[in-house]
Design an enzyme around this catalytic site. Structure first.
Site, PDB file in Angstrom:
ATOM      1  CG  HIS A   1      -1.652   1.212   1.320  1.00 20.13           C
ATOM      2  ND1 HIS A   1      -3.203   1.031   1.092  1.00 20.13           N
ATOM      3  CD2 HIS A   1      -1.565   2.450   1.767  1.00 20.13           C
ATOM      4  CE1 HIS A   1      -3.729   2.508   1.207  1.00 20.13           C
ATOM      5  NE2 HIS A   1      -2.704   3.120   1.479  1.00 20.13           N
ATOM      6  CD  GLU A   2       1.502   3.419   3.762  1.00 17.53           C
ATOM      7  OE1 GLU A   2       2.007   4.492   3.040  1.00 17.53           O
ATOM      8  OE2 GLU A   2       0.805   3.332   4.481  1.00 17.53           O
TER       9      GLU A   2
ATOM     10  CG  HIS B   1       0.264   6.221  -0.719  1.00 16.07           C
ATOM     11  ND1 HIS B   1      -0.867   6.858  -1.361  1.00 16.07           N
ATOM     12  CD2 HIS B   1      -0.313   5.762   0.274  1.00 16.07           C
ATOM     13  CE1 HIS B   1      -1.899   6.551  -0.734  1.00 16.07           C
ATOM     14  NE2 HIS B   1      -1.562   5.959   0.338  1.00 16.07           N
TER      15      HIS B   1
ATOM     16  CD  GLU C   1      -5.344   6.539   0.366  1.00 20.23           C
ATOM     17  OE1 GLU C   1      -4.913   5.284   0.234  1.00 20.23           O
ATOM     18  OE2 GLU C   1      -5.073   7.152   1.228  1.00 20.23           O
TER      19      GLU C   1
END
Length: 394
Positions: free
Chosen positions: A339-340, A343, A369
């Site tokens: 997830h990170e 980003h 997101e």
């Protein structure tokens, strides 16, 4: 009309709440709730104090979810699941008539506002559009038909049937069938895992089994080095980048922090990032996050010709290694890293040379997101080969 819709919606919620409060299952034999965490057992015991019993299971989320995720008693899971999904569907609390009235008024409202249906009203202020949503549903239906013809699952019927796929998460992608295939593989993984654990229901997994076996699968542990190798190999395929260790090239705030260089297809550096994976409670807040160190900027470059390269940092809080024992990640921790990293990719791979509008800056809160959720999706399709974590991309 809006006031009437508000009243109906409130009545709907009140009926659901009352139906939730009505259910309570008294447990007198601890074997029936074997597997529940201590916190869930404590809550059940506390709830039962006024009910003249040792443990009380309710449909409130703090009680319901632990049962579905951890209770080894399959018949208990089934009973609680059925009670939960049939709330406010009969008797004085039946919501069916209210649902019909809400649908009727919503359609009238949509027509007054110049829309064909309420779905168009709802999506008018969202990123998605009705045509895309309808296309996704059509693709899903065709995918079900296709896989059904392949003999891998039954055609869906309009009643409660054993699930043929498990949609833990759904994300918008360009090719809907890719998503459908991924969810099918998820269910197959769940079936194989439960079978490997000797589950009698492995060949007949049902709705009340999914969260339980998914949680058991998520408890599996993964070596951090294998995870990062798999993540970087995955990033190379869709984005055409290579990620190499660059420890020593930049100062770090802790010896556990790693520094990496992101290179394009011809080997030229295009970005850098820090990765701080381990928990240090005395100096580090909980959770996980990504942020920028510097943005790409031509105006702030040293020579004014080549743009200054972006640098990101990714911070997590997983269990650190102990002695010679490596850090083993839970599935949730793997998912968090992906997830990170999504980003971070949005920050590092942007091409804009103006720092004020570069990367993650100025992006809507929902849109920012998308890259992170996209990267998470790959966690649900994995294979192990020679102890190396390989993410199989379709």
């Amino acid at each position: 009309m809006s006031q009437e819709l508000a009243k109906l919606s409130q009545k709907f919620e009140e009926n659901v709440l009352e139906a939730t409060k009505k259910f309570g299952k008294l447990i007198t034999d601890k074997k029936e709730i074997e597997g529940l965490p201590a916190t869930a057992l404590g809550l059940a015991a506390q709830t039962a104090v006024s009910k003249n019993g040792p443990w009380m299971i309710t449909l409130d989320a703090p009680s319901y979810l632990p049962v579905m995720q951890h209770a080894r008693n399959r018949s208990l899971r089934k009973e609680v699941y059925h009670a939960y999904v049939t709330r406010a569907s009969s008797g004085d609390l039946d919501n069916m008539e209210i649902i019909g009235q809400i649908l009727k008024l919503r359609l009238e409202k949509a027509k007054l506002l110049g829309y064909n249906n309420y779905a168009e009203v709802s999506m008018a202020t969202k990123m998605a559009i009705v045509d895309k949503a309808e296309g996704l549903l059509v693709t899903a239906h065709l995918g079900l038909q296709r896989v059904s013809r392949m003999g891998r699952l039954k055609a869906p019927e309009p009643r409660l049937e054993p699930p043929t796929f498990f949609l833990k998460k759904v994300y918008c992608v360009d090719k809907g069938f890719v998503m459908i295939c991924v969810t099918f593989v998820d269910m197959e993984d769940l079936k194989n895992f439960s079978k490997s654990q000797g589950a009698a229901e492995a060949d007949d997994l049902n709705h009340w089994d999914l969260n339980f076996w998914s949680e058991r699968l998520r408890e599996s542990k993964y070596d951090i080095n294998e995870v990062m190798d798999g993540l970087f190999s995955l990033a190379m395929m869709p984005f055409g980048i290579d990620i190499d260790p660059a420890d020593g090239l930049a100062p770090v705030w802790n010896s556990e922090v790693r520094f990496y260089c992101v290179k394009d297809s011809i080997g030229s550096p295009i970005a850098y990032f820090y990765f701080d994976p381990y928990s240090r409670p005395s100096e580090k807040r909980g959770g996980a996050w990504m942020d920028e160190v510097v943005a790409r900027s031509r105006g702030l470059s040293r020579d004014g010709t080549k743009a200054r390269l972006p640098i990101a940092h990714m911070v997590c809080n997983q269990t650190p290694p102990v002695g010679i024992k490596p850090s083993l990640m839970t599935f949730h921790e793997v998912e968090t890293v992906f997830h990170e990293f999504g980003h971070a990719l949005q920050h590092m791979l942007a091409k804009q040379d103006e720092g004020l509008v570069f990367g993650i800056r100025g992006i809507e809160l929902d849109a920012v997101e998308l890259p992170s959720q996209f990267m998470e999706t790959w966690c649900y399709h994995r294979h192990f080969s020679n102890k190396s974590l390989i993410f199989n991309c379709h």
